[in-house]
Design a protein around this motif. Structure first.
Motif, PDB file in Angstrom:
ATOM      1  N   SER A  26      -1.665  27.478  -9.001  1.00 20.35           N
ATOM      2  CA  SER A  26      -1.130  28.863  -9.043  1.00 20.35           C
ATOM      3  C   SER A  26       0.006  29.400  -9.789  1.00 20.35           C
ATOM      4  O   SER A  26       0.084  30.628 -10.369  1.00 20.35           O
ATOM      5  N   VAL A  27       0.592  28.452 -10.382  1.00 20.26           N
ATOM      6  CA  VAL A  27       1.714  28.440 -11.348  1.00 20.26           C
ATOM      7  C   VAL A  27       1.487  28.435 -12.851  1.00 20.26           C
ATOM      8  O   VAL A  27       2.036  28.802 -13.672  1.00 20.26           O
ATOM      9  N   SER A  28       0.659  27.121 -12.944  1.00 14.05           N
ATOM     10  CA  SER A  28       0.463  26.565 -14.365  1.00 14.05           C
ATOM     11  C   SER A  28      -0.784  26.824 -14.978  1.00 14.05           C
ATOM     12  O   SER A  28      -0.907  26.244 -16.182  1.00 14.05           O
ATOM     13  N   ARG A  29      -1.880  27.016 -14.100  1.00  9.01           N
ATOM     14  CA  ARG A  29      -3.072  26.911 -14.918  1.00  9.01           C
ATOM     15  C   ARG A  29      -3.332  28.122 -15.967  1.00  9.01           C
ATOM     16  O   ARG A  29      -2.251  28.767 -16.095  1.00  9.01           O
ATOM     17  N   ASN A  30      -4.013  27.765 -16.941  1.00  8.82           N
ATOM     18  CA  ASN A  30      -4.243  28.556 -18.344  1.00  8.82           C
ATOM     19  C   ASN A  30      -4.496  29.974 -18.118  1.00  8.82           C
ATOM     20  O   ASN A  30      -4.252  30.740 -19.049  1.00  8.82           O
ATOM     21  N   THR A  31      -4.951  30.440 -17.004  1.00 10.03           N
ATOM     22  CA  THR A  31      -5.167  31.746 -16.827  1.00 10.03           C
ATOM     23  C   THR A  31      -3.923  32.501 -16.352  1.00 10.03           C
ATOM     24  O   THR A  31      -3.970  33.526 -15.919  1.00 10.03           O
ATOM     25  N   VAL A  32      -2.892  31.640 -15.704  1.00  9.65           N
ATOM     26  CA  VAL A  32      -1.759  32.173 -15.255  1.00  9.65           C
ATOM     27  C   VAL A  32      -0.520  32.149 -16.007  1.00  9.65           C
ATOM     28  O   VAL A  32       0.291  33.109 -16.412  1.00  9.65           O
ATOM     29  N   ALA A  35       0.713  -1.134   0.054  1.00  8.80           N
ATOM     30  CA  ALA A  35       0.110   0.014  -0.094  1.00  8.80           C
ATOM     31  C   ALA A  35       0.945   1.180   0.018  1.00  8.80           C
ATOM     32  O   ALA A  35       0.533   2.059  -0.591  1.00  8.80           O
ATOM     33  N   ILE A  36       1.992   1.195   0.545  1.00  6.74           N
ATOM     34  CA  ILE A  36       2.757   2.317   0.608  1.00  6.74           C
ATOM     35  C   ILE A  36       3.250   2.731  -0.680  1.00  6.74           C
ATOM     36  O   ILE A  36       3.506   3.883  -1.180  1.00  6.74           O
ATOM     37  N   ILE A  37       3.854   1.832  -1.478  1.00 10.59           N
ATOM     38  CA  ILE A  37       4.456   1.532  -2.727  1.00 10.59           C
ATOM     39  C   ILE A  37       3.552   2.051  -3.849  1.00 10.59           C
ATOM     40  O   ILE A  37       3.765   2.554  -4.747  1.00 10.59           O
ATOM     41  N   ASP A  38       2.377   1.717  -3.665  1.00 14.83           N
ATOM     42  CA  ASP A  38       1.087   1.876  -4.551  1.00 14.83           C
ATOM     43  C   ASP A  38       0.579   3.507  -4.268  1.00 14.83           C
ATOM     44  O   ASP A  38      -0.567   3.827  -5.042  1.00 14.83           O
ATOM     45  N   ASN A  39       0.928   4.222  -3.446  1.00  9.80           N
ATOM     46  CA  ASN A  39       0.442   5.550  -3.039  1.00  9.80           C
ATOM     47  C   ASN A  39       0.849   6.404  -4.031  1.00  9.80           C
ATOM     48  O   ASN A  39       1.671   7.233  -4.124  1.00  9.80           O
ATOM     49  N   TYR A  40      -0.254   6.589  -4.897  1.00 12.84           N
ATOM     50  CA  TYR A  40       0.116   7.384  -6.179  1.00 12.84           C
ATOM     51  C   TYR A  40       0.291   8.806  -5.754  1.00 12.84           C
ATOM     52  O   TYR A  40       1.229   9.452  -6.394  1.00 12.84           O
ATOM     53  N   ASP A  41      -0.513   9.374  -4.845  1.00 11.87           N
ATOM     54  CA  ASP A  41      -0.352  10.867  -4.485  1.00 11.87           C
ATOM     55  C   ASP A  41       1.265  11.112  -3.909  1.00 11.87           C
ATOM     56  O   ASP A  41       1.501  12.313  -4.037  1.00 11.87           O
ATOM     57  N   ARG A  42       1.644  10.167  -3.292  1.00 11.72           N
ATOM     58  CA  ARG A  42       3.199  10.271  -2.643  1.00 11.72           C
ATOM     59  C   ARG A  42       4.225   9.866  -3.570  1.00 11.72           C
ATOM     60  O   ARG A  42       5.246  10.742  -3.614  1.00 11.72           O
ATOM     61  N   LEU A  43       3.856   9.114  -4.599  1.00 11.55           N
ATOM     62  CA  LEU A  43       5.023   8.685  -5.297  1.00 11.55           C
ATOM     63  C   LEU A  43       5.110   9.355  -6.704  1.00 11.55           C
ATOM     64  O   LEU A  43       6.182   9.576  -7.412  1.00 11.55           O
ATOM     65  N   ASN A  44       4.082   9.470  -7.607  1.00  9.20           N
ATOM     66  CA  ASN A  44       4.028   9.799  -8.936  1.00  9.20           C
ATOM     67  C   ASN A  44       4.056  11.358  -8.979  1.00  9.20           C
ATOM     68  O   ASN A  44       3.022  11.946  -9.712  1.00  9.20           O
ATOM     69  N   THR A  45       5.046  11.947  -8.469  1.00 16.45           N
ATOM     70  CA  THR A  45       4.936  13.334  -8.528  1.00 16.45           C
ATOM     71  C   THR A  45       6.351  13.788  -8.935  1.00 16.45           C
ATOM     72  O   THR A  45       7.409  12.859  -8.653  1.00 16.45           O
ATOM     73  N   SER A  46       6.366  15.002  -9.554  1.00 18.14           N
ATOM     74  CA  SER A  46       7.506  15.713  -9.814  1.00 18.14           C
ATOM     75  C   SER A  46       7.803  16.995  -9.578  1.00 18.14           C
ATOM     76  O   SER A  46       6.676  17.625  -9.248  1.00 18.14           O
ATOM     77  N   PRO A  47       8.784  17.547  -9.266  1.00 14.61           N
ATOM     78  CA  PRO A  47       9.066  18.838  -8.540  1.00 14.61           C
ATOM     79  C   PRO A  47       8.300  20.245  -9.540  1.00 14.61           C
ATOM     80  O   PRO A  47       8.174  20.008 -10.629  1.00 14.61           O
ATOM     81  N   VAL A  48       8.047  21.384  -8.769  1.00 13.82           N
ATOM     82  CA  VAL A  48       7.372  22.320  -9.451  1.00 13.82           C
ATOM     83  C   VAL A  48       8.498  23.177  -9.829  1.00 13.82           C
ATOM     84  O   VAL A  48       8.578  23.992 -10.985  1.00 13.82           O
TER      85      VAL A  48
END
Length: 438
Positions: free
Chosen positions: A276-282, A42-55
């Motif tokens: 706040s950084v990447s949306r289409n109105t920004v 369950a730890i290694i399948d935690n998408y919100d924790r693992l499948n991310t990249s820096p801003v």
């Protein structure tokens, strides 16, 4: 019960490695400690924790610009990053990218520590679990290395530039700071050890497969300037059941014509949520870059939308406006084209690129009329990987390997901010808060 386990484990991870002091904070003893293999899975399948990249990689890149009112609403670290500060975080600010990547590494280390204790688990299942943990640890360290470390043994490298090095989740045991070569040794060792026990097929592209490992290795070796290995690993992807989308067949009337988890997606990750950084109105795209897309280039209609008289990002491989940072088949063909050309395999490079271009252009010109050289290949890469989180990495490696130097410019409240793409300028400083924890 499964959801309860995930909730408990999520609480464990948040408490043990929260943003404030996540590297060495002592966990609360009252929290349930995972013991069964299901809990560790369950730890290694935690998408919100693992499948991310820096801003930060996105904020530093020249894919976009913002107006003054938007910049004024940025948090201090975002304002500093937009102005290319190599030390964007204030002493008391939460170090978002740094902490999130180390949370990923911590999650992997929790599993690897348990496996090193030789629990009485099914051996095949345990080998698969270990391979996933190794994959995500390598992924986290690579994302950190792009920002905080020089390319090993290349221009700008220095043994003085180091980041925290953790291969165990045990608190207070390991406090080393390591330089780039040591970090990349671990990244490559982890991925190569993981490969034999990763499956070729997974339920979702959010889960690492052997193809995802080859794809990540291809990306890393291109970054390191090892074209031979980049070609080797990229070619492995072509053995898989992946297929280029034909943009001619997409429904351009849909809000997001490129579907989520499509046939090109090898590994799905996305940028940490920062609307706040990447949306289409920004975030708006430079008009010169927009005009560089030819009329028959279908990518332009898929990527751009008119917003208040300027062009903004419409969305692509996430099925919405979130920034896709994973690896898709188009990037693999671009890696093959570039690496083959650099190796002198011009015929193969042309073949690789044309296989991609025919799926991206309407009425593509006669290939014999195209002058395909390295500059042309890099231009196609720029257009295909726009808003994909790879531009900063590309600018960095091109400055190191090709001595490609340019000046990026942004205007903030009448002040012109410049960034010289020299190798030494691509190194972000480790936040002071993290030095204080050592």
């Amino acid at each position: 019960m499964k959801n309860l386990i995930k909730l408990v484990l999520l609480t464990l991870i948040i408490t043990a490695v929260g943003c404030e002091g996540f590297l060495d904070e002592k966990p609360n003893k009252s929290i349930l400690v995972p013991e069964t293999i299901e809990e560790f899975e369950a730890i290694i399948d935690n998408y919100d924790r693992l499948n991310t990249s820096p801003v930060l990689s996105f904020m530093f890149a020249d894919d976009y610009w913002v107006d003054n009112s938007t910049w004024a609403n940025f948090s201090p670290w975002q304002q500093n990053a937009y102005k290319w500060s190599d030390d964007p975080y204030l002493p008391n600010e939460s170090t978002l990218d740094f902490s999130v990547m180390y949370r990923k590494i911590f999650s992997a280390n929790v599993i690897l520590d348990k496996i090193n204790q030789k629990p009485d688990w099914d051996q095949n299942r345990m080998a698969h679990l270990k391979s996933r943990a190794l994959f995500w640890r390598a992924h986290g360290y690579f994302e950190l290395a792009v920002l905080f470390l020089p390319i090993p043994e290349q221009a700008g490298d220095s043994q003085e530039i180091r980041i925290p090095f953790r291969t165990t989740a045990e608190f207070g045991v390991q406090k080393e700071m390591e330089e780039s070569s040591k970090i990349f040794d671990l990244i490559l060792a982890d991925l190569n050890e993981a490969l034999p026990n990763l499956p070729k097929a997974t339920n979702y592209p959010t889960q690492p497969s052997s193809y995802a490992a080859h794809a990540l290795l291809a990306r890393i070796y291109l970054y390191l300037g090892n074209e031979e290995q980049a070609i080797f690993h990229a070619n492995k992807i072509l053995e898989g059941n992946f297929e280029l989308l034909d943009y001619n067949d997409l429904n351009f009337g849909n809000a997001f014509p490129i579907p989520l988890f499509n046939s090109e997606t090898i590994l799905f990750t996305n940028m940490i949520s920062q609307s706040s950084v990447s949306r289409n109105t920004v975030a708006f795209i430079d008009s010169t870059l927009v005009k560089s897309f030819k009329e028959n280039d279908l990518r332009a209609a898929l990527i751009f939308e008119n917003n208040r008289g300027a062009s903004s990002f419409k969305g692509n491989y996430t099925g919405r406006q979130d920034i896709f940072t994973g690896i898709a088949l188009d990037e693999i063909f671009l890696i093959l084209a570039e690496a083959n050309f650099r190796m002198g395999n011009n015929e193969s490079a042309t073949e690789n690129l044309l296989k991609l271009m025919i799926k991206r252009y309407q009425d593509l010109a006669d290939p014999s009329e195209l002058s395909i050289d390295l500059e042309f290949i890099l231009e196609e890469r720029r257009k295909s990987l726009l808003f994909r989180g790879q531009r900063w990495m590309d600018l960095k490696r091109l400055s190191v390997h090709d001595s490609f130097f340019t000046t990026l410019k942004r205007e903030v409240n009448g002040e012109m901010i410049s960034f010289e793409t020299q190798p030494e300028n691509f190194i972000v400083k480790v936040p002071q808060r993290q030095y204080d924890l050592q």
